[in-house]
Design a protein around this motif. Sequence first.
Motif, short mmCIF file in Angstrom:
data_model
loop_
_atom_site.label_atom_id
_atom_site.label_comp_id
_atom_site.label_asym_id
_atom_site.label_seq_id
_atom_site.Cartn_x
_atom_site.Cartn_y
_atom_site.Cartn_z
N UNK A 16 -8.54 4.60 9.14
CA UNK A 16 -9.92 4.89 8.96
C UNK A 16 -10.45 4.71 7.61
N UNK A 17 -11.93 4.32 7.34
CA UNK A 17 -12.23 4.40 5.94
C UNK A 17 -13.71 4.83 6.07
N UNK A 18 -13.89 5.77 5.22
CA UNK A 18 -15.00 6.50 4.94
C UNK A 18 -15.43 6.45 3.41
N UNK A 19 -16.85 5.97 3.06
CA UNK A 19 -17.24 6.02 1.70
C UNK A 19 -18.43 7.02 1.54
N UNK A 20 -18.32 7.86 0.86
CA UNK A 20 -19.34 9.09 0.37
C UNK A 20 -20.04 8.87 -0.67
N UNK A 21 -21.36 8.60 -0.75
CA UNK A 21 -21.95 8.57 -2.08
C UNK A 21 -22.83 10.07 -2.38
N UNK A 22 -22.65 10.38 -3.27
CA UNK A 22 -23.12 11.96 -3.63
C UNK A 22 -23.94 11.90 -4.69
N UNK A 23 -25.25 12.34 -4.45
CA UNK A 23 -26.16 12.60 -5.62
C UNK A 23 -26.67 14.07 -5.64
N UNK A 24 -26.50 14.42 -7.05
CA UNK A 24 -26.75 15.82 -7.25
C UNK A 24 -27.54 15.88 -8.43
#
Length: 328
Positions: free
Chosen positions: A51-59
């Motif tokens: 599986x592939x998962x991409x997480x974009x995190x903005x803080x």
Amino acid sequence: MISRTTRYAALISGAALFSPGLACAAENGAGFYLLGGKGPAAAITPPPGVYFQNDLYIYSGNLGGGRSLPRGGQVAVGVDGDAVLDAPTFLWVLPEEVMGAHVGLSATIPFGWMGTSADLTLTGPGGGVLGGNVKDTVFTIGDPLVGGILGWEAGNFHWQVGTLINIPIGDYQEGEISNIAFHHWGADVYAGATWLDPTVGFDLSGVIGMTFNAENPSTDYRTGNELHFEWAAVQHFNEQFDAGLVGYAYQQVTGDSGDGATLGDFKGRAFAIGATIGWNFKMGETPVATRIKYFHEFGTENRARGDSVFLTVSIPLSITKPTNIAAQ
């Protein structure tokens, strides 16, 4: 009601959302375990496959009131921080079982941008002033993370134990107040549970864990042990759409140490609450799970207070045994 096809779109969600960020206390006001990374379906392990998962995190956060924060071997006063980080993750769920559990192995290589400003930087509490109105930005690669999970299920109940290892080979900017890499070994161990009733479409999930940190050899700073708890309560309204509440609590349970810990034990604390929306669809025959999560922090101590957003996309690359799970 959630169909089995819709539930399958969840894939990696509970197993492999690992990325660094500004979201923990301790040295640099950051930790390699990212608070809010877990959410709906947190303890559901996908069927065997890749599986592939991409997480974009903005803080975005700040430490106002003239308070101090250890960063880059210095003491920064009046800190503001922003970050946009990306964390691509691959998860391999093996066909073999161990003690009746599915086994998963994951790898993440985070990268992105971070900007930090401080009113002052000091050599230590009461020490000399190194600079005023300091600003530092960086766009680079962080420390890779590898993880392992064991996941079980019985009817609507799913539970999971896992570990995550921070490997200190990322691009660490020695002496700078902005860093994506942490330059020290670390391990996080956690246990989670999910109750997902497909007949009513309700998902209740919780994860508790502890992060252990080795000393940063560049700053002689060792962050104490960090306890974290994350939860989610989500309602699936149909096969494609769900919405609900998310939150976390964080408490550093042992003090920071080492010659670089000039602010003392500097135990951190934080709470956050927020909302989430999930949307599942298909590209051809491939199920795709997307999710947005928003968190607002409160009750912080010895760390910046801020807001964060996660944008997540998950897809299966190959499935050994086609089954269906729910999206995070």
